[in-house]
Design a protein around this motif. Sequence first.
Motif, PDB file in Angstrom:
ATOM      1  N   GLN A 189      -5.155   2.038 -10.394  1.00  0.00           N
ATOM      2  CA  GLN A 189      -4.904   1.819  -8.972  1.00  0.00           C
ATOM      3  C   GLN A 189      -6.042   2.378  -8.125  1.00  0.00           C
ATOM      4  OE1 GLN A 189      -0.683   2.288  -7.582  1.00  0.00           O
ATOM      5  NE2 GLN A 189      -0.452   3.399  -9.513  1.00  0.00           N
ATOM      6  N   VAL A 190      -6.238   1.737  -6.972  1.00  0.00           N
ATOM      7  CA  VAL A 190      -7.147   2.274  -5.954  1.00  0.00           C
ATOM      8  C   VAL A 190      -6.369   2.345  -4.647  1.00  0.00           C
ATOM      9  CG1 VAL A 190      -9.242   1.355  -7.043  1.00  0.00           C
ATOM     10  CG2 VAL A 190      -8.006  -0.043  -5.375  1.00  0.00           C
ATOM     11  N   ARG A 191      -6.930   3.064  -3.662  1.00  0.00           N
ATOM     12  CA  ARG A 191      -6.229   3.182  -2.383  1.00  0.00           C
ATOM     13  C   ARG A 191      -7.213   3.005  -1.235  1.00  0.00           C
ATOM     14  NH1 ARG A 191      -0.995   5.607  -1.510  1.00  0.00           N
ATOM     15  NH2 ARG A 191      -0.530   5.304   0.698  1.00  0.00           N
ATOM     16  N   SER A 192      -6.751   2.273  -0.194  1.00  0.00           N
ATOM     17  CA  SER A 192      -7.584   2.114   0.987  1.00  0.00           C
ATOM     18  C   SER A 192      -6.724   1.583   2.127  1.00  0.00           C
ATOM     19  CB  SER A 192      -8.750   1.168   0.701  1.00  0.00           C
ATOM     20  OG  SER A 192      -9.691   1.223   1.746  1.00  0.00           O
ATOM     21  N   ASP A 193      -7.376   1.326   3.259  1.00  0.00           N
ATOM     22  CA  ASP A 193      -6.637   0.832   4.425  1.00  0.00           C
ATOM     23  C   ASP A 193      -6.282  -0.638   4.258  1.00  0.00           C
ATOM     24  OD1 ASP A 193      -8.771  -0.923   6.055  1.00  0.00           O
ATOM     25  OD2 ASP A 193      -9.779   0.825   5.167  1.00  0.00           O
ATOM     26  N   GLU A 194      -5.424  -1.119   5.149  1.00  0.00           N
ATOM     27  CA  GLU A 194      -4.864  -2.465   5.047  1.00  0.00           C
ATOM     28  C   GLU A 194      -5.935  -3.551   4.988  1.00  0.00           C
ATOM     29  OE1 GLU A 194      -2.477  -5.270   8.134  1.00  0.00           O
ATOM     30  OE2 GLU A 194      -1.540  -3.334   7.706  1.00  0.00           O
ATOM     31  N   ASP A 195      -6.901  -3.523   5.920  1.00  0.00           N
ATOM     32  CA  ASP A 195      -7.920  -4.572   5.970  1.00  0.00           C
ATOM     33  C   ASP A 195      -8.796  -4.569   4.714  1.00  0.00           C
ATOM     34  OD1 ASP A 195      -7.005  -5.437   8.389  1.00  0.00           O
ATOM     35  OD2 ASP A 195      -8.466  -4.309   9.579  1.00  0.00           O
ATOM     36  N   THR A 196      -9.157  -3.369   4.259  1.00  0.00           N
ATOM     37  CA  THR A 196     -10.000  -3.266   3.063  1.00  0.00           C
ATOM     38  C   THR A 196      -9.262  -3.774   1.826  1.00  0.00           C
ATOM     39  OG1 THR A 196     -11.125  -1.348   4.021  1.00  0.00           O
ATOM     40  CG2 THR A 196     -11.391  -1.703   1.650  1.00  0.00           C
ATOM     41  N   ILE A 197      -7.984  -3.408   1.716  1.00  0.00           N
ATOM     42  CA  ILE A 197      -7.173  -3.873   0.576  1.00  0.00           C
ATOM     43  C   ILE A 197      -7.063  -5.395   0.604  1.00  0.00           C
ATOM     44  CG2 ILE A 197      -4.822  -3.942  -0.355  1.00  0.00           C
ATOM     45  CD1 ILE A 197      -6.275  -1.408  -1.130  1.00  0.00           C
ATOM     46  N   CYS A 198      -6.805  -5.979   1.780  1.00  0.00           N
ATOM     47  CA  CYS A 198      -6.683  -7.447   1.880  1.00  0.00           C
ATOM     48  C   CYS A 198      -8.003  -8.134   1.521  1.00  0.00           C
ATOM     49  CB  CYS A 198      -6.243  -7.846   3.289  1.00  0.00           C
ATOM     50  SG  CYS A 198      -4.502  -7.472   3.626  1.00  0.00           S
ATOM     51  N   ALA A 199      -9.116  -7.567   1.977  1.00  0.00           N
ATOM     52  CA  ALA A 199     -10.424  -8.145   1.659  1.00  0.00           C
ATOM     53  C   ALA A 199     -10.697  -8.078   0.162  1.00  0.00           C
ATOM     54  CB  ALA A 199     -11.514  -7.407   2.433  1.00  0.00           C
ATOM     55  N   ALA A 200     -10.322  -6.960  -0.473  1.00  0.00           N
ATOM     56  CA  ALA A 200     -10.515  -6.821  -1.921  1.00  0.00           C
ATOM     57  C   ALA A 200      -9.670  -7.844  -2.680  1.00  0.00           C
ATOM     58  CB  ALA A 200     -10.156  -5.402  -2.361  1.00  0.00           C
ATOM     59  N   ILE A 201      -8.423  -8.019  -2.237  1.00  0.00           N
ATOM     60  CA  ILE A 201      -7.532  -8.986  -2.884  1.00  0.00           C
ATOM     61  C   ILE A 201      -8.113 -10.393  -2.765  1.00  0.00           C
ATOM     62  CG2 ILE A 201      -5.282 -10.118  -2.708  1.00  0.00           C
ATOM     63  CD1 ILE A 201      -4.135  -7.374  -1.850  1.00  0.00           C
TER      64      ILE A 201
END
Length: 701
Positions: A663-675
């Motif tokens: 698992q990794v952790r980050s803010d909402e926008d960063t997580i969505c961009a990674a996905i």
Amino acid sequence: MRPLSRLSCPFSALIPLHTQPIPLARSFTVTSSRRKYQIERIDPTMATTTTKTGQPLDRTILDSLLRRRLFFTPAFEIYGGVTGLYDYGPPGCALQANIIDTWRKHFVLEEDMLEVDCTMLTPSVVLETSGHVDKFADWMCKDPKTGEIFRADHLVEEVLESRLKGDKEARGQKVEIDEEKEAKKKRKTKDTKAVKLPDDVVKEYKEILAQIDNYNGDELSMLITKYDIKNPTTGDNVEPPVAFNLMFQTAIGPSSNLAGYLRPETAQGQFLTFQKLLEFNQQSMPFASACIGKSFRNEISPRAGLLRVREFLMAEIEHFVDPEGGKKHPRFHEAKDVKIGLLDRKVQLSGRTEITHMTIGEAVATKTVDSETLGYFIVRIYLFLVRVGADPKKIRFRQHMANEMAHYAADCWDAELLTSYGWIECVGCADRSAYDLTVHSKKTGAPLCVRETRSEPLHIEEWQVNLDKKKFGPKFKKDGKAVEAAVEALSQDLREKLAIDLDKTAKIEVDVPEVGNGKVEIDKTLINIEKRTRVEHTREYTPNVIEPAFGIGRILYSVMEHVYWSREGSEERGVLSFPPPIAPTKVLLVPLSGHQDFKPLVQRMSLKLRQLGISNRVDDSSASIGKRYSRNDELGTPLGITVDFQSVKDNTYTLRDRDSTKQVRSDEDTICAAIKSVVEGQKTWADVQKELPEFTQQEAD
């Protein structure tokens, strides 16, 4: 054709590393006379097929998972079902749609193909002309006492295999039985007798099984008689094999005057629209058309689940090429260094099945593969199969033997995937020559050809025939047309000879079978034959066709076997490691608990992902997080987002990888961009791990 602008690396750089061993196999085949489907079965005494991680593959467990999670289910099941007909559930539909979407991007968009959607209902005359009405058939035989129908090659196969099994038992060798396959048999066969066979008979049986796709109806009848093959259930004799046409026949319109069929392939519609497509393409050659749609084959004995069905989805390409240029391809240089596993016909005819790995450039140079265009599409097919999740070590291309090819093919290679059922043909890549365009043009008179202005005029010396029509008609009367047609059909060599005869004897004799005794005498007053030079400014030719034909259902099932595995020490925790672009659902949203503060965050994240075009589902059940992730691993969901109390505090989320569970952790926008980058195939999980901080433990309340 435009260049591979979107790829910043050569084809060879796209091929994953080969890491898994190929099991040993014993070869025999299942036949269909209009198109051969090779199934090279795995000998259980030598090896078994494996999962993605190298574990022995238990098909019973995988099949249970796929049915339980509704990837597919037998059609009309509450009425007892119909063999060879299946329905796809939500994950199966999504998986199929994603494979088709990838196919469109890989072929239609990348190759600038012209996609058409042709009708499934086809008038009989079209399929009569193409040869399907006469040749699209399998051989079947009947037990006259019970009325039971068998596919002739399957019957021979079943009986000889049973005898070989009895021979192994008699020799004290271990015989493994596929219990699931046995349980699904509709008829109860007699118990196998442990009878030791002479060594030469064992060898003979194995040779027959290895070559069974080469036998026609008379040869199958000979085998049935010679080896005393009977109904395995009753022991009764069966009748000699007869041809059974595999097309579903129907009538078009209320009067039933127009006979028709449900199409057995999508190709014919593309051939009939060739001239319009050529015009749409501004008369530019070469070009390719593509069609995705349902086809239908009334299989005599459907079996092997999704691998042999009566209604199935096909994706076919018809690449039209100028035969005069040696069937070159403008982008062959991009593919020539890709290594492919090939099983050519010479190896097969020697009774072996060893795969030779060579670059497609070498294969074309040595004429193992007939042309650049055929070789180019073999590479593109290979890269597509890898892209949708097929294991590169379980892919081979097998060349059809001369007497095995479909009635239209000049050369053909099958892309076969290794499964628990054996080597399964999933894509056929055939050189159909100019067969289809020629027969349809001849039947209808439509000019299904290409006309090109020559860069320089072509001067042709030839013997030309001139008839005196004013005298010719009164002389031959009702036979005039037949005689004229025979004269026009004379070859150049024969015209030269007849010109000499006409000079010497003032008359010639021409063969006209329809008139009198078949010989017609024509004197010098009616005909003149002389050598002249003709200037040709326009070239007219009928294109040849290279046809890659994809069985989407077969690819779908084979990929599911290739990506399946289970967690170490826990076989019941099955995982389907689909590549993210083809996974049915991309993201699982998991709130840590039923706490009310989590709901708005889950809803907002779900909506945001959907707006980005990323499919997701929420699991807010009371089960543990591990259990919720585990049951979505079964569905092949590649990524998971956990909403916890830290998310409420600072709008950060954890992102979980299906395969590694990291698992990794980050803010909402960063997580969505990674996905988005992962599910579109632009980045891998390893890339995401390098860019975002690792997370190891959920924060409790």
